[in-house]
Design a protein around this motif. Structure first.
Motif, mmCIF file in Angstrom:
data_model
loop_
_atom_site.group_PDB
_atom_site.id
_atom_site.type_symbol
_atom_site.label_atom_id
_atom_site.label_comp_id
_atom_site.label_asym_id
_atom_site.label_seq_id
_atom_site.Cartn_x
_atom_site.Cartn_y
_atom_site.Cartn_z
ATOM 1 N N GLY A 62 0.832 -1.139 0.118
ATOM 2 C CA GLY A 62 -0.039 -0.107 0.052
ATOM 3 C C GLY A 62 0.843 1.059 0.020
ATOM 4 N N TRP A 63 1.827 1.196 0.794
ATOM 5 C CA TRP A 63 2.839 2.164 0.865
ATOM 6 C C TRP A 63 3.581 2.551 -0.492
ATOM 7 N N LEU A 64 3.896 1.587 -1.224
ATOM 8 C CA LEU A 64 4.600 1.738 -2.615
ATOM 9 C C LEU A 64 3.581 2.184 -3.460
ATOM 10 N N ASP A 65 2.135 1.565 -3.534
ATOM 11 C CA ASP A 65 1.323 2.287 -4.469
ATOM 12 C C ASP A 65 0.900 3.631 -4.198
ATOM 13 N N ALA A 66 1.035 4.224 -2.965
ATOM 14 C CA ALA A 66 0.726 5.366 -2.566
ATOM 15 C C ALA A 66 1.885 6.361 -2.953
ATOM 16 N N LEU A 67 3.075 5.812 -3.251
ATOM 17 C CA LEU A 67 4.380 6.672 -3.735
ATOM 18 C C LEU A 67 4.271 6.436 -5.212
ATOM 19 N N GLU A 68 3.511 5.557 -5.910
ATOM 20 C CA GLU A 68 3.480 5.383 -7.218
ATOM 21 C C GLU A 68 4.827 5.191 -7.778
ATOM 22 N N LEU A 69 5.478 3.876 -7.237
ATOM 23 C CA LEU A 69 6.632 3.565 -7.555
ATOM 24 C C LEU A 69 6.907 3.159 -8.904
ATOM 25 N N ARG A 74 14.657 4.123 -6.693
ATOM 26 C CA ARG A 74 15.774 3.382 -6.136
ATOM 27 C C ARG A 74 15.151 2.817 -4.639
ATOM 28 N N VAL A 75 15.147 1.583 -4.555
ATOM 29 C CA VAL A 75 14.511 0.831 -3.420
ATOM 30 C C VAL A 75 15.829 0.266 -2.721
ATOM 31 N N SER A 76 16.093 0.498 -1.368
ATOM 32 C CA SER A 76 16.784 -0.327 -0.435
ATOM 33 C C SER A 76 16.334 -0.707 0.906
ATOM 34 N N ILE A 77 17.092 -1.449 1.481
ATOM 35 C CA ILE A 77 16.706 -2.048 2.888
ATOM 36 C C ILE A 77 17.974 -1.504 3.794
ATOM 37 N N LEU A 101 11.160 -3.076 -10.361
ATOM 38 C CA LEU A 101 12.483 -2.577 -9.835
ATOM 39 C C LEU A 101 13.043 -3.835 -8.851
ATOM 40 N N LEU A 102 14.579 -3.684 -8.946
ATOM 41 C CA LEU A 102 15.395 -4.631 -7.997
ATOM 42 C C LEU A 102 15.580 -3.762 -6.821
ATOM 43 N N VAL A 103 15.832 -4.351 -5.721
ATOM 44 C CA VAL A 103 16.406 -3.586 -4.224
ATOM 45 C C VAL A 103 17.912 -3.671 -4.469
ATOM 46 N N SER A 104 18.400 -2.341 -4.256
ATOM 47 C CA SER A 104 19.639 -1.873 -4.191
ATOM 48 C C SER A 104 20.507 -2.413 -3.035
ATOM 49 N N GLU A 105 21.548 -2.840 -3.110
ATOM 50 C CA GLU A 105 22.425 -3.492 -2.134
ATOM 51 C C GLU A 105 22.775 -2.490 -0.982
ATOM 52 N N THR A 106 23.098 -1.092 -1.442
ATOM 53 C CA THR A 106 23.563 -0.164 -0.192
ATOM 54 C C THR A 106 22.224 0.839 0.044
ATOM 55 N N THR A 124 14.282 6.126 -2.625
ATOM 56 C CA THR A 124 14.921 7.197 -2.887
ATOM 57 C C THR A 124 14.439 7.636 -4.331
ATOM 58 N N ARG A 125 14.019 8.908 -4.482
ATOM 59 C CA ARG A 125 13.512 9.448 -5.724
ATOM 60 C C ARG A 125 14.055 10.695 -6.238
ATOM 61 N N THR A 126 14.363 10.953 -7.337
ATOM 62 C CA THR A 126 15.076 12.208 -7.938
ATOM 63 C C THR A 126 14.220 12.817 -8.670
ATOM 64 N N SER A 127 14.225 14.062 -8.707
ATOM 65 C CA SER A 127 13.313 14.816 -9.423
ATOM 66 C C SER A 127 14.315 16.128 -10.306
ATOM 67 N N ALA A 128 13.719 16.533 -11.473
ATOM 68 C CA ALA A 128 14.850 17.600 -11.951
ATOM 69 C C ALA A 128 13.603 18.710 -12.500
#
Length: 199
Positions: A62-69, A74-77, A101-106, A124-128
């Motif tokens: 639900g959280w990822l849906d709300a973020l519109e992933l 970039r997703v990490s643990i 998407l894949l989960v990043s190692e760092t 982690t989300r970037t915008s320009a």
């Protein structure tokens, strides 16, 4: 009195010329460039030895849906205490894979410590964007010094910032790590070595 007034006019003229020369942009480069900003979103999950419970998995989805992933995120643990089991991390991998998407190692450094017994998922989300564009402040200004206007390039850079799928590509581009260049050039080599028919 006449000498003083002439000196004053000359001094004012030099100061104006000096201001114009220091701010003059006579190149074809735009003054306003895309700026890339980064934001981290965190969610702490209870991850025991048995993995993620169904309720926690639903929370994460639900959280990822709300973020519109999507692409570019970039997703990490973050698990500094190593309390999360491999089963729990595998469950996160499976849910994130549903979004392509894949989960990043760092994981990046986030605000606050991860509570004991919890596992933190970081998106982690970037915008320009191009700050200050468009700029029509000098719309009616007549320039005889062949300077580029402050609004020059706003359309191109603003469109680029809005259309780019991964804004981090504006910072460092795409790397070729892990790519087989021989395989990538196989189609080009086949096209060049192709015999022309009909002769």
């Amino acid at each position: 009195m006449r000498i003083i007034s002439r000196a004053l006019i000359t001094a004012l003229g030099l100061s104006v010329a000096a201001c114009g020369s220091t701010t003059a942009n006579r190149s074809v480069y735009s003054e306003r460039q895309p700026v890339v900003s980064k934001s981290n979103f965190v969610l702490d999950l209870s991850a025991g030895n048995g993995g993620l419970s169904t309720a926690e998995q639903n929370r994460l989805s639900g959280w990822l849906d709300a973020l519109e992933l999507g692409y570019g995120d970039r997703v990490s643990i973050d698990d500094p205490s190593y309390s999360a089991s491999a089963v729990a991390k595998a469950a996160v991998d499976t849910i994130v894979a549903d979004y392509g998407l894949l989960v990043s190692e760092t994981a990046p450094v986030t605000e606050g410590n991860v509570p004991a017994g919890l596992m933190r998922v970081v998106v982690t989300r970037t915008s320009a964007s191009v700050p200050g564009c468009p700029d029509f402040s000098h719309r009616s200004h007549t320039d005889f010094q062949a300077r580029t206007s402050a609004n020059y390039g706003c359309g191109t850079n603003g469109t680029l910032a809005a259309m780019i799928a991964n804004p981090e590509d504006l910072v460092r581009g795409q790397g070729a790590d892990g790519e087989n260049q021989a395989q990538a050039s196989k189609a080009i080599r086949a096209y060049r070595d192709k015999k022309v028919g009909g002769q």
